[in-house]
Design an enzyme around this catalytic site. Structure first.
Site, PDB file in Angstrom:
ATOM      1  N   THR A  11       0.872  -1.175   0.000  1.00  0.00           N
ATOM      2  CA  THR A  11       0.000   0.000   0.000  1.00  0.00           C
ATOM      3  C   THR A  11       0.903   1.218   0.000  1.00  0.00           C
ATOM      4  O   THR A  11       2.072   1.142   0.401  1.00  0.00           O
ATOM      5  CB  THR A  11      -0.935   0.054   1.221  1.00  0.00           C
ATOM      6  OG1 THR A  11      -0.160   0.045   2.406  1.00  0.00           O
ATOM      7  CG2 THR A  11      -1.917  -1.098   1.220  1.00  0.00           C
ATOM      8  N   SER A  12       0.367   2.341  -0.463  1.00  0.00           N
ATOM      9  CA  SER A  12       1.172   3.556  -0.585  1.00  0.00           C
ATOM     10  C   SER A  12       1.465   4.227   0.743  1.00  0.00           C
ATOM     11  O   SER A  12       2.472   4.903   0.892  1.00  0.00           O
ATOM     12  CB  SER A  12       0.469   4.546  -1.512  1.00  0.00           C
ATOM     13  OG  SER A  12       0.330   3.990  -2.792  1.00  0.00           O
TER      14      SER A  12
END
Length: 187
Positions: A11-12
């Site tokens: 995930t970012s």
């Protein structure tokens, strides 16, 4: 020979816990026996867990990701990753697309999808640049405040005290280039 399924989830940001949890759930459901996970932007200069996953996989293994954008940041990145996998004799599977590079159709689709993803990213960045330009024109966007130049008075005071450039840089926590830029601007 039984194929070993190795998962990779990303995930970012650390705020995207639900997204990471969903990826981990899907990778486990796909039969992944080992999963590498990280929470950082794809534009980060390195992705240590992806690098570990690519080192870990062996001939006959399958690297599994939930979505293409969790793996690659551009077509060039995708090509490099798939080339490294191919060299090791490792297949790639993307769950949401039901894509498997063990098949010729899967290989073709991966290249097409990578091109489309890069095109979409370029469009998004173009819209972002346009939005920033409009915000600047409207006086709503000033950009990042220059940190070193805000210390110009302190640089001048320390210089007047006879401090060396290196001492001033260390004291104020500014770079050599910033120091000389400030001195040049003050001259």
């Amino acid at each position: 020979m039984t194929k070993v399924m190795i998962g990779y989830a990303r995930t970012s940001t650390t705020d995207q816990k639900a997204g990471l949890d969903a990826q981990l759930r899907d990778l486990q459901a796909a039969g992944c026996t080992k999963i590498f996970k990280e929470q950082l932007s794809s534009v980060a200069s390195n992705r240590p867990e992806l690098e570990r996953a690519l080192e870990f996989v062996r001939e006959g293994d399958v690297l599994v990701v939930t979505k293409l954008d969790r793996l690659a940041r551009s077509v060039a990145d995708l090509v490099a990753i798939t080339a490294a996998l191919k060299e090791k004799g490792v297949e790639l599977r993307i769950i949401t697309m039901n894509l498997d590079t063990a098949t010729p159709t899967g290989k073709l689709m991966l290249n097409l999808l990578g091109s489309i993803a890069e095109f979409e990213r370029e469009l998004m960045l173009e819209r972002q640049r346009e939005g920033i330009a409009k915000a600047k024109a409207d006086g709503k966007y000033k950009g990042r405040a220059p940190t070193a130049r805000s210390k110009a008075d302190k640089v001048l005071a320390l210089k007047t005290e006879g401090k060396t450039p290196a001492e001033i840089q260390a004291t104020l926590g500014i770079s050599r280039a910033s120091y000389f830029r400030i001195v040049k601007d003050l001259a």
